[in-house]
Design an enzyme around this catalytic site. Structure first.
Site, PDB file in Angstrom:
ATOM      1  N   ASP A  11       1.102  36.223  72.469  1.00 21.54           N
ATOM      2  CA  ASP A  11       1.095  37.518  71.775  1.00 21.54           C
ATOM      3  C   ASP A  11      -0.083  37.545  70.817  1.00 21.54           C
ATOM      4  O   ASP A  11      -0.647  36.507  70.465  1.00 21.54           O
ATOM      5  CB  ASP A  11       2.406  37.743  71.015  1.00 21.54           C
ATOM      6  CG  ASP A  11       2.464  39.139  70.390  1.00 21.54           C
ATOM      7  OD1 ASP A  11       2.207  40.111  71.116  1.00 21.54           O
ATOM      8  OD2 ASP A  11       2.746  39.259  69.184  1.00 21.54           O
ATOM      9  N   SER A  12      -0.423  38.744  70.356  1.00 21.74           N
ATOM     10  CA  SER A  12      -1.510  38.887  69.393  1.00 21.74           C
ATOM     11  C   SER A  12      -1.100  38.408  68.007  1.00 21.74           C
ATOM     12  O   SER A  12      -1.952  38.247  67.132  1.00 21.74           O
ATOM     13  CB  SER A  12      -1.939  40.356  69.316  1.00 21.74           C
ATOM     14  OG  SER A  12      -0.857  41.155  68.866  1.00 21.74           O
ATOM     15  N   CYS A  74       2.817  40.891  74.762  1.00 20.97           N
ATOM     16  CA  CYS A  74       1.913  41.768  74.019  1.00 20.97           C
ATOM     17  C   CYS A  74       1.639  42.956  74.921  1.00 20.97           C
ATOM     18  O   CYS A  74       1.122  42.779  76.032  1.00 20.97           O
ATOM     19  CB  CYS A  74       0.617  41.029  73.683  1.00 20.97           C
ATOM     20  SG  CYS A  74      -0.670  42.069  72.936  1.00 20.97           S
ATOM     21  N   GLU A 153       2.642  42.215  60.133  1.00 19.95           N
ATOM     22  CA  GLU A 153       1.925  40.949  59.973  1.00 19.95           C
ATOM     23  C   GLU A 153       1.769  40.557  58.497  1.00 19.95           C
ATOM     24  O   GLU A 153       1.658  39.381  58.171  1.00 19.95           O
ATOM     25  CB  GLU A 153       0.542  41.028  60.635  1.00 19.95           C
ATOM     26  CG  GLU A 153       0.574  41.041  62.151  1.00 19.95           C
ATOM     27  CD  GLU A 153       0.833  39.678  62.778  1.00 19.95           C
ATOM     28  OE1 GLU A 153       0.485  38.652  62.174  1.00 19.95           O
ATOM     29  OE2 GLU A 153       1.401  39.634  63.889  1.00 19.95           O
ATOM     30  N   CYS A 186       5.334  48.018  71.651  1.00 18.85           N
ATOM     31  CA  CYS A 186       4.620  46.916  71.016  1.00 18.85           C
ATOM     32  C   CYS A 186       5.698  45.936  70.578  1.00 18.85           C
ATOM     33  O   CYS A 186       6.697  46.346  69.960  1.00 18.85           O
ATOM     34  CB  CYS A 186       3.828  47.410  69.811  1.00 18.85           C
ATOM     35  SG  CYS A 186       3.102  46.081  68.830  1.00 18.85           S
ATOM     36  N   HIS A 188       5.777  43.847  68.312  1.00 14.76           N
ATOM     37  CA  HIS A 188       5.958  43.741  66.864  1.00 14.76           C
ATOM     38  C   HIS A 188       7.050  44.699  66.369  1.00 14.76           C
ATOM     39  O   HIS A 188       7.767  44.395  65.414  1.00 14.76           O
ATOM     40  CB  HIS A 188       4.662  44.089  66.122  1.00 14.76           C
ATOM     41  CG  HIS A 188       3.643  42.998  66.088  1.00 14.76           C
ATOM     42  ND1 HIS A 188       2.924  42.606  67.193  1.00 14.76           N
ATOM     43  CD2 HIS A 188       3.209  42.224  65.057  1.00 14.76           C
ATOM     44  CE1 HIS A 188       2.091  41.642  66.850  1.00 14.76           C
ATOM     45  NE2 HIS A 188       2.242  41.388  65.562  1.00 14.76           N
TER      46      HIS A 188
END
Length: 269
Positions: A11-12, A74, A153, A186, A188
């Protein structure tokens, strides 16, 4: 074939932990190694060439661990690099877009599905294409929410101003009263799913692709006869990151209950 080889997850950043958590729940005998590129996150606003390069760098690193399957947790990387990876890697590769699309089609009653994601994912129209391949008469509305990933993040998503960011980003929902299903495009975003659900209200079902992705991985393990059948001691995932360990530490322990998972910072070249 060594069936005890790990499954790789990329994942990013920290968002793919939502997928890793679900994979661990559905496949408790499997070993997992996770790599989050937090140093270069977010991928969603980067040039396509950069996303392809960074994704390949992560994959190349995980291949040194002799992984038996790759899960791209991702959406941006899935949208831009999935087919390339499937073509060139000698192992099965799973993305998160097709599973998410299938979940939405099962859920919607009004045939109007919303998708929120990064700028690259929304621009690619990968979800719209996946949805309409299965059900051509669907109405889709895709909106980029570029403020979400930096918010998550940063680890500040439980603070009071986070709700304002979510409300502003999801104003479009009010313009589509028949929209009854919202895909979190996404990985996240499920970390702030409770905030998103609070803002969109009870008439909209909010879907993460993590559960369906788990089903897909399980199906492929069966198809390729790759299940780890050993009654091994419960093994915690190895979590690698290119950036700070702080947010990972908090998320893995407080939200995903991966307290004994090992966490290590690495450099990709």
């Amino acid at each position: 074939m060594n069936l005890e080889r790990p499954i790789g997850v990329i994942d990013s950043g920290v968002g793919g932990l939502t997928v890793l958590h679900e994979l661990k729940r559905q496949l408790p005998k499997e070993k997992f190694i996770y790599l989050g590129d937090t140093l270069r996150c977010p991928y969603g606003s980067k040039q396509e060439e950069e996303v392809i390069q960074y994704t390949w760098e992560m994959v190349t690193h995980l291949m040194t661990f002799d992984i038996k399957m790759l899960v791209i947790a991702c959406n941006t990387a899935t949208a831009l690099v999935l087919e390339q990876l499937k073509e060139h890697l000698p192992i099965p590769v799973v993305g998160v877009i097709e599973p998410g699309a299938r979940a939405a089609i099962k859920q919607t009653q009004t045939n109007h599905v919303g998708i929120i994601g990064t700028e690259n994912t929304i621009r690619s129209q990968a979800y719209e294409l996946a949805l309409k391949r299965i059900k051509p008469n669907l109405t889709t509305t895709g909106v980029a929410c570029p403020k979400f990933v930096p918010l998550i993040e940063s680890g500040k998503f439980i603070e009071s101003d986070a709700i304002k960011v979510v409300e502003e980003s999801l104003e479009f929902i009010n313009e589509h009263p028949d929209l009854d299903t919202l895909i979190l495009g996404c990985t996240h975003y499920p970390i702030i799913q409770s905030l998103i659900e609070k803002v969109v209200g009870n008439n909209v079902t909010v879907l993460s692709s993590a559960v369906e992705t788990g089903f897909e991985v399980s199906t492929l393990l069966t198809f390729y006869n790759m299940y780890n059948s050993q009654d091994m001691v419960h093994s915690e995932p190895v979590i690698l990151t290119t950036g700070s360990l702080n947010v990972f530490q908090h998320l893995k322990e407080e939200i995903f209950q991966l307290k004994s998972a090992s966490l290590k910072q690495i450099t990709l070249t």
